[in-house]
Each structure stands twice: as structure tokens, then as C-alpha cells.
Motif scaffolding. Structure first.
Motif, PDB file in Angstrom:
ATOM      1  N   GLU A 192       0.638  -1.130  -0.110  1.00  0.00           N
ATOM      2  CA  GLU A 192      -0.017   0.064  -0.031  1.00  0.00           C
ATOM      3  C   GLU A 192       0.730   1.296   0.154  1.00  0.00           C
ATOM      4  O   GLU A 192       0.328   2.541  -0.233  1.00  0.00           O
ATOM      5  N   ASP A 193       2.208   1.032   0.406  1.00  0.00           N
ATOM      6  CA  ASP A 193       3.175   2.249   0.066  1.00  0.00           C
ATOM      7  C   ASP A 193       3.050   2.610  -1.188  1.00  0.00           C
ATOM      8  O   ASP A 193       3.246   2.002  -2.127  1.00  0.00           O
ATOM      9  N   ARG A 194       3.076   3.922  -1.667  1.00  0.00           N
ATOM     10  CA  ARG A 194       3.108   4.434  -2.991  1.00  0.00           C
ATOM     11  C   ARG A 194       4.256   4.789  -3.314  1.00  0.00           C
ATOM     12  O   ARG A 194       4.519   5.212  -4.713  1.00  0.00           O
ATOM     13  N   GLN A 199       7.653  -0.449  -3.256  1.00  0.00           N
ATOM     14  CA  GLN A 199       6.888  -1.554  -3.973  1.00  0.00           C
ATOM     15  C   GLN A 199       7.503  -2.366  -4.763  1.00  0.00           C
ATOM     16  O   GLN A 199       7.333  -3.756  -4.806  1.00  0.00           O
ATOM     17  N   GLU A 219      -1.301  -3.888  -7.552  1.00  0.00           N
ATOM     18  CA  GLU A 219      -2.523  -4.181  -7.362  1.00  0.00           C
ATOM     19  C   GLU A 219      -2.918  -5.597  -8.047  1.00  0.00           C
ATOM     20  O   GLU A 219      -3.658  -6.387  -7.251  1.00  0.00           O
ATOM     21  N   ILE A 222      -1.813  -7.980  -5.008  1.00  0.00           N
ATOM     22  CA  ILE A 222      -2.782  -7.893  -4.148  1.00  0.00           C
ATOM     23  C   ILE A 222      -4.277  -8.635  -4.293  1.00  0.00           C
ATOM     24  O   ILE A 222      -4.704  -9.673  -3.608  1.00  0.00           O
TER      25      ILE A 222
END
Length: 242
Positions: A192-194, A199, A219, A222
Motif C-alpha cells: 500500500e506504500d506509494r 513497492q 494491485e 494484492i
């Protein structure tokens, strides 16, 4: 005003300026450094420490010698029998507890990570709260070498609560060495870290942790980890290039 009075005032003025310059020049040396107030001077002049070691060796064991001994212990720790590891565990605890030198504490943590003595987990857990970032990062790497469930939990908690990106990244890389649902769930949350660098690091850790490959999109990862129908990328062989 006589000439002698003028010269005296000029000399006092020069001395005042010199004091101010020295104070300004040394304020950076004495503030905020975890390795002691003389660290900056030693860095500027490498011969300073060499002379200091020689002087100290006349009195007794030096930090340089102690560092060399710890480095040797790091290399041999994993091959020592359990009773010798337990013996050294007590010494490592004392080094970490009492040594003001961050490098000595870091090496104590490295050795603890290579030990199979369960008591060393307590030392590593303490070092996760160390004031010095490099020691906290080393604690994460040490936990990556351990296989206890507690080590997995500590890394997962560090990823969730650490505000320092370098420490979080060290914990993410270490968690790749811990297969299992706890580690996978923690890494999934870290997606969820941008930050793209974070990532990418998490995805690399998930590939190692799960043995799966859902590509490079967070995404998609996930979704795949949530059990949704996601195509895996081929791993290895000629087909992985197409």
C-alpha cells in the motif's frame, strides 16, 4: 592612545575572532554524533586514530582490537558448538548494553544474528529500538537469518511501525527469508506504500517468500494474494522471456 595600547587592543581583537572561529568550527563536531565528539576530527585526519591506537595499546586493549575480535567472532559464530555460542551470548549482551560505540553494537547484533542461541533474540529485539539507524538496519538483517516465529513477528511489526525508510526496507528484504502467512500478509500490506522503490522491493520479497510471480503491478499482486483469478508469469526457462 599610545602605540603599545593600540597593539594590545589589536591583539585582543584577533584573539577574540580566533575564539569565535574555533567555537563555530567545533560546534558541528561536538553535537549530534553517536560515535563521540572526536569522530569528525578522526575522519578528517586518519593518522589521528592510528596514533591514538598506538598510545592506547601501551595501556591495554583498544577499540580497534576489540572491533577486530568481534569481526572474527562474526565469521566463526555459526560454526561454534552450542555451549560456546551460549558463552559468547553473555558477552554480546554486555557489549550491546554498555558500549557507546555504535559500530561495536552493530557488530554485536551481526554476531547475534549468526548465533542459534535462542536468548540472542532478546538482544536483537532491543537493537530494533537503537538510536542509530545502521544498528536498527542490522537488527533487521539479523532477524532475516533467524528462523523462529518470533523473528518473523518482529520484522512484520517493524515494517508496520518504523518511520525510517531505510529500516523498513531492511525489514522487507529480511522478511523475504521467512516463508509463511504472517510474512506474506505483512508484505501485502506494505504494497500500500506509494513509493515505487518500496513497492518494487516488496514485490521482489513476495516472489521469494511465496514462490509466485504476478508481474510488477502491486494491485495485481494484492488480487492474487487475495485468491482472485490472476495469471502467474512463467518463471525460468525460455518461456519466461516472452
Amino acid at each position: 592612545m599610545t602605540t603599545s595600547h593600540a597593539n594590545r587592543r589589536l591583539g585582543m581583537g584577533r584573539r577574540a575572532i580566533l575564539v569565535v572561529m574555533l567555537a563555530a568550527g567545533t560546534s558541528g563536531v561536538t553535537s549530534g554524533c553517536k560515535d563521540g565528539p572526536m569522530y569528525a576530527l578522526k575522519t578528517v585526519n586518519p593518522y589521528f586514530t592510528m596514533r591514538q591506537w598506538k598510545r592506547d595499546e601501551e595501556i591495554g586493549i583498544t577499540d580497534h582490537q576489540r572491533r577486530q575480535e568481534l569481526q572474527s567472532l562474526v565469521k566463526t559464530m555459526s560454526g561454534l558448538p552450542p555451549e560456546r555460542q551460549a558463552y559468547w551470548s553473555k558477552h554480546l549482551e554486555q557489549i550491546y548494553k554498555h558500549d557507546a560505540n555504535a559500530e561495536m553494537r552493530r557488530l554485536a547484533v551481526v554476531a547475534a544474528g549468526k548465533s542459534s542461541d535462542p536468548s540472542m533474540l532478546k538482544l536483537i529485539e532491543k537493537s530494533l529500538e537503537d538510536d542509530v539507524i545502521k544498528v536498527r538496519m542490522e537488527a533487521c538483517r539479523a532477524l532475516g537469518n533467524r528462523r523462529e516465529d518470533e523473528a518473523t513477528r518482529m520484522l512484520a511489526e517493524t515494517i508496520g511501525r518504523s518511520q525510517n525508510k531505510d529500516v523498513r526496507h531492511a525489514a522487507i528484504s529480511a522478511l523475504a527469508e521467512h516463508p509463511g502467512q504472517v510474512a506474506t500478509n505483512s508484505l501485502k500490506l506494505a504494497l500500500e506504500d506509494r513509493d515505487p522503490a518500496t513497492q518494487s522491493l516488496v514485490i521482489g520479497a513476495l516472489r521469494q517468500n511465496t514462490g509466485k510471480d504476478y508481474g510488477d503491478d502491486p494491485e495485481t499482486w494484492i488480487a492474487g494474494l487475495d485468491g482472485k483469478d490472476v495469471d502467474e508469469k512463467p518463471r525460468g526457462g525460455i518461456g519466461s522471456y516472452f
